[in-house]
Motif scaffolding. Structure first.
Motif: not given
Length: 300
Positions: A179-181, A219-221, A228-233, A285-289
């Motif tokens: 996961v980037p970053f 996955v993200f907990v 502020n984590p978010s993902t489409r999948l 997936q567009n993982i963001q945080f």
């Protein structure tokens, strides 16, 4: 030629074992009792560790809770006592090997022999490589990986003597894919997954059948460590959901616990799909945080 014949002999067994595994998916697994077991949970003052302690308390286990946060561990202990469990709380720095070993001696002397060890303590720094400070990288590995070695070395010998116990590794889905970053975090969790797999094989090779191993990979907990984590999948999981999945996996001696369970499908695809297809899935997936990016500063 001999090797070829051995492979042919192995093929029927491979088919039988695969069919057996598929059949077990439809048969309810027997759940073991943990009543009276001494359960040690690291990082029990917050998040997954705290909720896991609550679940064990409901099952009438005797709890040993470790955390570096005194107030956090006291709050967890108070609730576990309210639920009817016997609790012993210790302030322990899981980044410090000597603190772990000395605390383990106190547990053995004051409480007894730990039979279920939940290596849950963890740290995460959301930043790129250059914005992650060297001490932060070191601490990530000290807590997320090395602590597992020290706690296991401290408590495993008695488990082996009794041929009874359970070693739980709390890792992450990030221990199977990058996961980037989260470079330091992912690297440490890959190591944690490797620790679980190698320990499992080592115990099997030694013929120790009574000690079980489990590895939790969510996955993200929503613990607050990642902002502020978010993902489409994948869903953003709540700690109580993850804790219940972990307890269910422990009680049924499940070796690898994915939350959600269908994350395993993605990992299978990851091994077979071409690189461009995987890149498209990662984009989807567009993982963001929230993360600190430092590479531009370093390039000036």
């Amino acid at each position: 030629m001999k090797f070829f014949l051995q492979c042919l002999q192995f093929l029927p067994l491979l088919i039988i074992f695969t069919l057996e595994s598929l059949l077990k998916l439809f048969i309810p697994k027997k759940r073991k009792s943990v009543t009276g077991e001494i359960v040690l949970i690291t990082g029990a003052g917050h998040g997954i560790g705290r909720l896991t302690a609550y679940e064990f308390a409901k099952l009438k286990s005797k709890l040993v809770l470790w955390d570096i946060n005194k107030h956090g561990i006291e709050d967890t202990a108070a609730e576990c006592r309210r639920l009817g469990a016997k609790v012993h709380a210790f302030v322990v720095d899981c980044s410090n090997r000597e603190d772990i070993y000395s605390s383990a001696k106190k547990v053995k002397a004051e409480v007894g022999d730990v039979s279920i060890l939940v290596n849950n303590a963890g740290v995460v720094y959301t930043s790129d490589l250059f914005a992650t400070q060297d001490p932060q990288i070191e601490k990530t590995f000290e807590v997320n990986v090395l602590a597992h070695f020290w706690t296991t070395k401290a408590f495993l010998p008695v488990m082996m003597k009794n041929n009874h116990g359970h070693i739980v590794t709390v890792a992450s889905a990030a221990g199977h894919t990058g996961v980037p970053f989260l470079l330091a975090y992912c690297s440490s969790k890959f190591a944690a997954v490797g620790f679980h797999r190698a320990l499992t094989l080592e115990l099997q090779t030694l013929g120790i059948t009574g000690i079980k191993t489990s590895c939790l990979c969510p996955v993200f907990v929503n613990t607050g460590f990642t902002k502020n984590p978010s993902t489409r999948l994948w869903p953003i999981l709540e700690t109580d959901t993850v804790a219940r999945s972990l307890i269910d996996g422990i009680l049924t001696n499940k070796k690898m616990i994915f939350v959600p369970s269908y994350y395993n499908i993605y990992l299978i695809l990851d091994k077979f799909l071409p690189e461009r297809a995987l890149a498209a899935i990662n984009h989807l997936q567009n993982i963001q945080f929230e993360a600190v990016i430092g590479h531009k500063t370093r390039m000036k």
